[in-house]
Design a protein around this motif. Sequence first.
Motif, PDB file in Angstrom:
ATOM      1  N   UNK A   4       0.717  -1.358  -0.034  1.00  0.00           N
ATOM      2  CA  UNK A   4       0.058  -0.013   0.014  1.00  0.00           C
ATOM      3  C   UNK A   4       0.806   1.329   0.148  1.00  0.00           C
ATOM      4  N   UNK A   5       0.095   2.405  -0.235  1.00  0.00           N
ATOM      5  CA  UNK A   5       0.988   3.685  -0.157  1.00  0.00           C
ATOM      6  C   UNK A   5       1.609   3.632   1.239  1.00  0.00           C
ATOM      7  N   UNK A  42       9.505   4.613   0.866  1.00  0.00           N
ATOM      8  CA  UNK A  42      10.650   5.429   0.118  1.00  0.00           C
ATOM      9  C   UNK A  42      10.073   6.195  -1.250  1.00  0.00           C
ATOM     10  N   UNK A  43       8.554   5.936  -1.086  1.00  0.00           N
ATOM     11  CA  UNK A  43       7.988   6.772  -2.286  1.00  0.00           C
ATOM     12  C   UNK A  43       7.494   8.163  -1.848  1.00  0.00           C
ATOM     13  N   UNK A  44       7.246   8.141  -0.343  1.00  0.00           N
ATOM     14  CA  UNK A  44       6.687   9.455   0.234  1.00  0.00           C
ATOM     15  C   UNK A  44       8.023  10.501   0.572  1.00  0.00           C
ATOM     16  N   UNK A  89      14.651  11.310  -5.745  1.00  0.00           N
ATOM     17  CA  UNK A  89      13.424  11.567  -6.140  1.00  0.00           C
ATOM     18  C   UNK A  89      12.403  11.106  -5.151  1.00  0.00           C
ATOM     19  N   UNK A  90      10.823  11.255  -5.388  1.00  0.00           N
ATOM     20  CA  UNK A  90      10.438  11.670  -6.632  1.00  0.00           C
ATOM     21  C   UNK A  90      10.676  13.049  -6.886  1.00  0.00           C
ATOM     22  N   UNK A  91      10.978  13.355  -8.554  1.00  0.00           N
ATOM     23  CA  UNK A  91      11.475  14.790  -8.895  1.00  0.00           C
ATOM     24  C   UNK A  91      12.951  14.801  -7.939  1.00  0.00           C
ATOM     25  N   UNK A  92      13.018  16.057  -7.378  1.00  0.00           N
ATOM     26  CA  UNK A  92      14.259  16.377  -6.708  1.00  0.00           C
ATOM     27  C   UNK A  92      13.822  16.110  -5.157  1.00  0.00           C
ATOM     28  N   UNK A 136       5.063   1.781   1.370  1.00  0.00           N
ATOM     29  CA  UNK A 136       5.905   2.362   0.202  1.00  0.00           C
ATOM     30  C   UNK A 136       6.724   3.585   1.046  1.00  0.00           C
ATOM     31  N   UNK A 176      17.435   8.029  -5.420  1.00  0.00           N
ATOM     32  CA  UNK A 176      18.105   8.678  -6.387  1.00  0.00           C
ATOM     33  C   UNK A 176      17.731  10.096  -6.289  1.00  0.00           C
TER      34      UNK A 176
END
Lengths: 335, 420
Positions: free
Chosen positions: A188-189, A194-196, A283-286, A192, A281
Motif C-alpha cells: 500500500x501507499x 521510500x515513495x513518500x 526522487x520523486x523529482x528532486x 511504500x 536517487x
Amino acid sequence: MTDQLTGGSSTGAVDSPAPSRPSDNAPAGAAGPSGRTGPLARRIGQSLSPLLWVGPAVALIAVVVLWPVVVMVHTSIQHISPDGFVLGSAGGGNYGDLFSEPALKGVLIRTVIWTVAVVVVTMVLSLAAAQLFNQRFPGRRVARWALIMPWAASVMMTALIFRWSLNASSGVINVFLRDVGLLHRLGTNQADWLGRPTAALVWMMGVAVFVSLPFSTYALLAGLQTIPAELYEAARVDGAGTWRIYRSITLPLLRPAIIVATLINVINVFNSFPIIWEMTRGGPGYSTSTTTPFMFILKQSYIGESAAMSVLNFGLVIVVVLLFLRLTRWKEQMG
Amino acid sequence: MRRSLIGAAAVAAVGSLVLSGCGGSSGGGGGSSKGASGGAATLKLVVADYGTGPQNTSSKYWKGIISAFHTKNPSISVNVTAINWNDFDNQVQTLIQNHQYPDITEGDYFQNYAQEGLLYSAQDALSKPGNLLQAFKAQGSYKGTQYGMPFTTSSRTLFYNKKLFQQAGISSPPQTWADIKADAAKITKLGKVGYGLPLGPEEAQAETLLWFLGNNGGYQTSSGKWEINSPQNVQTMQFLQSLVKAGLTEPHPGTKNRTDLWQDFAAGKIGMINGSPALIPIMQKAGVLKTSDWASVSIPGKSGPLSTTLGVCDNVAAFKPNGHQAQIKKFLDFAYQDKYQLQFDKEYDLLPATTSAAKALSSDPIFAPFLKALPNARQYPSDTVWANVKSQLQHTVGTAITGNPKSVLDTLQQTAEKGA
C-alpha cells in the motif's frame, strides 16, 4: 612537547656553526666572498630546511586539494557541452541558471535539515553508547567489535539493504511492521516508505545515523578513557551524584572529543551521497535530494551548472565549519 | 598546535569535499593503448548488461565472441565492461566527459557524440552497413550520415497475467484506456497491483511515450517539432493521475523502476504491464508464471489498440579518439555475423538488428509477430538535445502524477526548445 622541539632545534642552531669555522682559515683569495656569503647561504639553507620536511605534505595538499578547487571554480564559469567539450566562457551564466532552478531552494533547505538532524541525533546516541561501552560487562569486547560493522560495511551496501528491506510489497521491515500490527497491508501507499518524500527522508536520515554512529561512539569512547579515574573518585568522596558527576566532570572533559567528532560528522553528513542516491536517487523529482545528489543529477547534462553547484556546496561547508568553530570557541577548549 | 588544528580542519573539510566531488567519476578505467592502424591494439568495449544475473551477464556473451575473434586475429585484444542499465548512460557519459574514450559502446547512443565528431560512421566501421535494419537508420543518423548502428531491437507490447484476469472474471484483454481502468480495478480487489506503471528514473521515457502515443501525442511531431506539453499529452498525464489516485497502480509510480516492476510482474503480483520480449526470460527465471499464464497484446490507446508501438533499438557506436578504425571494423564485422545476432536474441529474447538475421528468424513463432511490428514502429527523437530532455524527463516526469502535469511538461518542453 613544544619546548622539547624548540630546544632541539636551537641546540642544532648552536652546534652547526662549529664545524663550519675552519672555512675561515681558507686561503685569503677565496675567504673574502665565501666568508660573507657562506653564513648567508647557510642561513637561507637553514630557513629552507623545514621546507624539506613540510614540502611533500604541502605539495600533496596543493595537488590533491587546492588544484581541484581551482579546476572546480574554473569549470563553473565555462560553457561545457554534455560530452565534456569546452565551448567558451559562460561568465556568470552557470550561476544564473543554477539560482533560477526551481528545485534549488528546496534542496538547500533539505540539506540544512538533513545535516542538523543527522548530526544531532548521532551525537546524542553516541554519547549514550560510548558511556555504555565504557562500562565493564561480559562480552564487552565482542560488543565493541560488533559496533564497527556499520562502519566497516560499504555505505552503498548498507543503503541497498535498507532499500530492499523497505520494499513496499515484500521488504523485511514492512513484513515485520505488519506482523506487529503497525502496518495494515503490504503493497500500500503506507508501506511504500521510500515513495513518500517526507517518510523517505526520515528513513534515509535513520540510515545516515546508523552509519555515522560507530565513528562518533569510538571517538567519544576514546575521550572517556582519557578521563582520570581519580577525578571520579574525588567527586564521589565529595558526595556528588551520578548525574552531577556526568555534568560537571564527564561532559566538560569530553568536550574536545565531542567537538572533533561533531565537526567531522557535519562535513561527512553534509556531503553524504551514496545513501540518498541508492535509496531514492533524490526522487520523486528532486524532493529527497540534498545538494550533493542534486549536483550529480545536474552533471549529466549541464557540467558547468553542476560545477557552480559544487562551488556553492564548497562555500557552504566552509561557512558551516567556521561558524561551528566560532560557536564552540574551540581554541579555548583545545589549547 | 592551535594553528595546525584549524589548518587540519580546513584541509579535512576541503579534502572530503573534493573527494566526494570526484566520487562520480571513479567508474572510469584507464585510457586504451594507441596502436598503429591495422596493427596490434587493445580495444575497449563498453556494453549494457542485458542479463538477469551472473550466469547470463552480457559480458559472458561478448567474451565468447572476443575469444573466437582473438584466435583469428591474435594481434587484437578486446576488453569488455558490462554496465547495468540503471547506470549505463551515466557511466558512459562520465567516461566521455573525462575524455577516457571507449572504442566501442553497445547500448544507448546519443546524437551528441556524432555532433562532436567523436564517432566513425557506419560506413567506416562496418564492411556491410547496408545489412543493418533500414527502419532504424534515421534514428542513428546525424545530418544524413548513419553513426548509430543498431545491434539489437525490441518492440513493446502489453503483457497481462491471464491467471489474475481469470480470477477477476475478466474475459478479454484490454483494448482501450477505459478497459485498463476497469480491469485494473477488478485486479486490485484481489489484493494485487492492477497496472504496473514504471515512471521512475530507469526508463520513464519509454512508459511515458507509450501512453502519449495512445492519445495521438508524442515527444515530437512528424516534422520534428517538440510537442511535449501539447494538450493531448497533458490529458494523457491527467488520465494516469486518475489511475494512480484510484489506487489502481503500484504506490508512487514516480519512484518505481522498470526492472523492479518486471520482477513483480514475473512474481505474479501485477496484472498488466508494458514490456518487451526481454520480460520473457525474467518470468521463466522467476518460475511463478507458466507460459500459459500470461499473454501479450497490442498496447491499448485511448479509444483502441495502438497501430504503431515504440520500437527501441540499442546501438553500437564506434569512437574515433583512440584511432583504432581498422581494428574496430575487423571486430564489428566479426561480431555482427548472423550466428552472434541469433545467439543474442535467443539468450535475451530480443530481436535482431540486421536484415540477414531477421530473415533467419522470420518464421519463428515467438519472434515473428514482434519482427513484423518493427518497420513502422515509433522511435525516440533523433535530436542532439534528446540526451538532456531524457535525463530531465527521467527525474521529473513522475512528479506529473502528484503535481500539476501541465507545469511539469512545460518545463520539459522548455529544456527541449533551449537546445543542446
